[in-house]
Design a protein around this motif. Structure first.
Motif, PDB file in Angstrom:
ATOM      1  N   CYS A 175      -0.632  -1.759  -7.537  1.00 34.59           N
ATOM      2  CA  CYS A 175       0.291  -1.321  -6.555  1.00 34.59           C
ATOM      3  C   CYS A 175       0.941  -0.107  -7.209  1.00 34.59           C
ATOM      4  N   SER A 230      -3.923  -3.825  -3.069  1.00 32.33           N
ATOM      5  CA  SER A 230      -3.473  -2.564  -2.671  1.00 32.33           C
ATOM      6  C   SER A 230      -5.060  -1.640  -2.628  1.00 32.33           C
ATOM      7  N   PRO A 264       0.835  -1.279  -0.080  1.00 29.77           N
ATOM      8  CA  PRO A 264      -0.054  -0.008  -0.001  1.00 29.77           C
ATOM      9  C   PRO A 264       0.937   1.379   0.065  1.00 29.77           C
TER      10      PRO A 264
END
Length: 251
Positions: free
Chosen positions: A113, A200, A85
């Motif tokens: 991501c 993510s 993240p």
């Protein structure tokens, strides 16, 4: 009672030697003295209730008063595969994953991501991530220090997770609400390991979900709300912890 982790080779028949950063913390920060009590674990499933015998510059000697089986660990091994993240969210995820019973955290690279850590940058962050896991383990009374593994590419992560008894991947389009029932039945029947994939901020590409399904995984719904990545990890792990503990008590 203060909990300390030591390597197995520092545990003797009736004495335990504490070395490293814990010495300074116990002596200078906690102001512990001979006669004070402390619980020690070495990751072998036992808790050692000890009393401080002596304090030196580089080590503290503990006298073992009682050794009892550790009761803090879940009977099912949970591995969290967390897509990287943004910002410092991974630090929060690691901390809470450890508190909720995960035995390992594997940061992974996925298509959506935003963060793109190369191997050098990821390697520099790993010691800090591991320290966060250790502190969370101490705070929550864990019997082990869960390991934070090096950042892993998605395909390698799926291949590694395929050895687990169950693989779960929360997906916002999932309408199968039977996954939780099947999971509960599996826990009741004695499954030993669960791998959880968390996306993510942008979630997973459908092709990535299909990879997990091809490896034997199952989609799971987290309801009709869109959760932040860090919230999703906490929600899934909290649910698993409660279900596993409930089934353990029912046996």
């Amino acid at each position: 009672m203060r909990r300390v982790f030591v390597p197995p080779d520092q545990v003797g028949e009736d004495r335990i030697i504490v070395r490293g950063d814990d010495v300074k913390h116990m002596r200078d920060v906690l102001r512990m003295e001979p006669g004070d009590s402390v619980t020690v674990t070495c990751g072998r499933g036992m808790d050692y209730h000890c009393e401080i015998d002596s304090i030196a510059e580089s080590e503290i000697t503990l006298a073992i008063r009682e050794a009892v089986p550790d009761k803090s660990e879940l009977p099912v091994k949970i591995s969290l595969y967390q897509a990287l993240p943004k910002g410092d969210k991974l630090e929060l995820v690691i901390q809470k994953a450890v508190e909720l019973g995960a035995c390992e955290i594997i940061p992974i690279r996925s298509e959506r991501c935003v963060v793109r850590l190369d191997e050098a940058k990821a390697a520099k962050k790993l010691p800090r991530w591991q320290r966060i896991a250790e502190e969370a383990a101490k705070q929550s009374g864990r019997g082990i220090v869960p390991e934070v593994l090096p950042v892993m590419d998605y395909k390698a992560a799926v291949e590694r997770a395929s050895t687990a008894d169950r693989i779960l991947i929360p997906y916002e389009m999932c309408e199968d609400y039977e996954t939780v029932r099947r999971l509960r039945e599996g826990i009741r029947e004695g499954i030993q390991s669960i791998a959880v994939f968390i996306g993510s901020e942008g979630g997973f590409e459908r092709s990535e979900v299909e990879e997990v399904l091809a490896a034997g995984g199952e989609e799971i719904s987290l309801g009709h709300r869109i959760l932040r990545t860090e919230t999703a990890a906490i929600a899934v792990l909290a649910h698993l912890m409660l279900v596993i503990e409930e089934e353990k008590c029912a046996r």
